[in-house]
Scaffold this motif. Structure first.
Motif, PDB file in Angstrom:
ATOM      1  N   UNK A  12       0.814  -1.220   0.000  1.00 47.36           N
ATOM      2  CA  UNK A  12       0.000   0.000   0.000  1.00 47.36           C
ATOM      3  C   UNK A  12       0.847   1.269   0.000  1.00 47.36           C
ATOM      4  N   UNK A  13       2.143   1.143   0.183  1.00 42.26           N
ATOM      5  CA  UNK A  13       3.016   2.327   0.202  1.00 42.26           C
ATOM      6  C   UNK A  13       3.357   2.843  -1.191  1.00 42.26           C
ATOM      7  N   UNK A  14       3.052   2.077  -2.220  1.00 38.86           N
ATOM      8  CA  UNK A  14       3.511   2.410  -3.568  1.00 38.86           C
ATOM      9  C   UNK A  14       2.349   2.745  -4.486  1.00 38.86           C
ATOM     10  N   UNK A  15       2.508   3.860  -5.207  1.00 38.73           N
ATOM     11  CA  UNK A  15       1.586   4.229  -6.279  1.00 38.73           C
ATOM     12  C   UNK A  15       2.319   4.039  -7.603  1.00 38.73           C
ATOM     13  N   UNK A  16       1.786   3.207  -8.479  1.00 37.91           N
ATOM     14  CA  UNK A  16       2.374   2.994  -9.792  1.00 37.91           C
ATOM     15  C   UNK A  16       1.658   3.888 -10.800  1.00 37.91           C
ATOM     16  N   UNK A  17       2.423   4.691 -11.510  1.00 43.02           N
ATOM     17  CA  UNK A  17       1.889   5.574 -12.539  1.00 43.02           C
ATOM     18  C   UNK A  17       2.460   5.129 -13.883  1.00 43.02           C
ATOM     19  N   UNK A  18       1.608   4.833 -14.833  1.00 45.08           N
ATOM     20  CA  UNK A  18       2.036   4.440 -16.174  1.00 45.08           C
ATOM     21  C   UNK A  18       1.937   5.648 -17.094  1.00 45.08           C
TER      22      UNK A  18
END
Length: 515
Positions: A119-125
């Protein structure tokens, strides 16, 4: 070494990496050592929790941030190992991380980043390339006040990677001739070189690049950072167009030599590592091993200790087919030839007799001319000199021969395109008249092909032949044989006497469509 370089010794000695990384093994490569007549050691960074060394530098950078910086969070742009290192570090430190990846990133890597970061990571493509993702990451950094975690051009990242050099010297206190490091942006080689040259300067540091991603070598030769227009993507972990300013400064002074390796050599090295460890590296992870082999041969080394840092194992499974295809050529165990022989019954048998007891690894041919046959053939060899001897012997026998072993067009495409429809004869009939098509399972052993050819009747012509050694117990062969009317009984007897499993495909719709 300048004071700037010796400052790295303290940075490395105090680097915080072992909260997440572990001291990896320095394993002997027994088979490769025996073949090279040198002691080869693998520094197994492929065994880190994220299957690469990148975790060290990412965590060292992030653990040194202030509480306020960690509260705001970090950001990076990556499509591979660095992203996974940042993700796991964020999870362990309890800080937010935004990881920008190209939209073309394989799902398996996106899933791995999310799994490591939770939950600590936001992945942006964003975008279709790393450059697009990097530009977007810089925009987000400014908008959200995030700390950028660079994959290589940062002293804390370099120091984290330098702990690998510290471990090597602690694990092997006897003499070491050279340590081999793959180079992308230069973080790994800079950190390892900074430590080793400060403690044991007699050990050579050898940087390794591929011929199509050699930005560091070109920069060192030019005396300034050079940006490549394009980079090769087979070894994607080291596909960097422009090295870092700090890594260039360190490498320029501390790296003793560079080795440039080919795709085929990397594929052969992947096989070498598998045979010694039963582990599958990614291409960038095996570059150092390919360089050890090339360097030892060029410098005629005997009895030396050579350390290869196997720096990653995030291999896409679908690449293994390509690796297996090219490994034998890279090891100089297979040579490829285009041979022109007379188009008449028995020519194929005479060609195979000339090749002798050597293993036929591939044979592709389709009837296309009433006078001459152009054959694509792969042969097992013991080295480059053996390949030259084969070509010379075929030429002496009157067969025009081209050595295709180093021809990329042949290896990538032509070998798969040999064939097609047989043309029409002068009277308008098919040149491959009365052709019957069979799939055979040959025992994968020397002599199986010659046994097949020796059983054929002299007046039966082979009009199509396709075979490629796939490493199994049996070889799967597609054969077209022109059987004259009235010979059906003799042909049936031939199939029974031969004893090879077979299926007739003459009436398969694909034959009409393509053959």
């Amino acid at each position: 070494m300048t004071k700037k370089h010796t400052d790295y010794l303290q940075r490395i000695l105090t680097a915080r990496v072992y909260d997440v990384a572990h001291e990896t093994a320095l394993d002997p490569a027994r088979n490769l050592s025996r073949r090279l007549h040198n002691k080869v050691l693998f520094k197994r960074e492929d065994q880190q929790p994220v299957f690469s060394f990148k975790l060290r530098g990412a965590y060292n950078k992030m653990s040194g941030l202030s509480d306020e910086d960690r509260r705001r969070g970090v950001i990076c742009a990556s499509a591979g190992n660095h992203a996974q290192g940042v993700a796991l570090s964020a999870h362990r430190l309890g800080c937010r991380a935004v990881i920008v990846m190209p939209s073309t990133t394989p799902k398996v890597k996106i899933d791995a980043v999310r799994a490591f970061g939770g939950t600590n990571v936001d992945v942006v493509l964003e975008g279709e390339s790393y450059s697009d993702a990097h530009a977007h990451a810089l925009t987000l950094q400014e908008q959200q006040g995030l700390t950028f975690v660079h994959p290589f051009d940062d002293p804390d990242v370099i120091a984290g990677q330098g702990t690998i050099g510290m471990e090597i010297l602690r694990q092997h206190q006897a003499p070491i001739h050279a340590v081999f490091c793959a180079i992308g942006g230069g973080g790994l080689v800079s950190g390892v070189a900074a430590y080793i040259k400060a403690v044991r300067p007699e050990i050579k540091i050898i940087g390794v690049q591929t011929h199509d991603s050699d930005a560091m070598l070109r920069s060192v030769r030019a005396g300034k950072r050079v940006e490549l227009a394009d980079v090769g993507l087979f070894a994607d972990g080291t596909a960097v167009k422009r090295v870092g300013a700090e890594t260039f400064r360190l490498a320029r002074e501390l790296v003793d030599d560079f080795v440039v390796v080919s795709t085929d050599e990397v594929c052969a090295a992947l096989k070498d590592v598998f045979e010694d460890t039963r582990s599958v590296l990614e291409p960038s992870g095996a570059m150092s091993v390919a360089a050890v082999k090339q360097y030892a041969a060029q410098h005629k080394l005997k009895g030396e200790t050579l350390v290869a840092i196997t720096c990653g194992a995030n291999m896409n499974f679908d690449r293994l087919r390509f690796v297996a295809e090219r490994a034998e050529v890279g090891e100089a165990r297979e040579a490829l030839f285009a041979v022109t022989i007379p188009e008449q019954p028995g020519s194929f048998r005479r060609l195979c007799a000339l090749l002798g007891a050597r293993a036929i690894t591939e044979f592709d041919y389709r009837l296309g001319d009433p006078q001459r046959a152009h054959v694509f053939v792969g042969v097992g060899v013991s080295g480059r000199d053996d390949a030259r001897r084969i070509a010379n012997s075929l030429e002496r026998a009157g067969y025009a021969t081209l050595d295709l072993t180093d021809d990329e067009l042949a290896k990538l495409h032509i070998r798969h395109l040999v064939g097609g429809r047989a043309p029409a004869a002068a009277d308008g009939s098919s040149l491959a008249s009365h052709e019957r098509l069979f799939r055979f399972d040959f025992p994968e052993r020397p002599g199986a092909l010659m046994r097949f050819l020796n059983h054929l009747k002299p007046d039966w012509n082979i009009s199509l032949f396709h075979y490629r050694n796939q490493g199994g117990d049996s070889g799967r062969v597609l054969v077209g044989i022109q059987v004259p009317p009235g010979d059906e009984a003799r042909f049936t007897e031939f199939l029974g006497t031969l004893g090879y499993a077979h299926v007739e495909e003459t009436r398969n719709p694909l034959v009409r469509l393509f053959l």
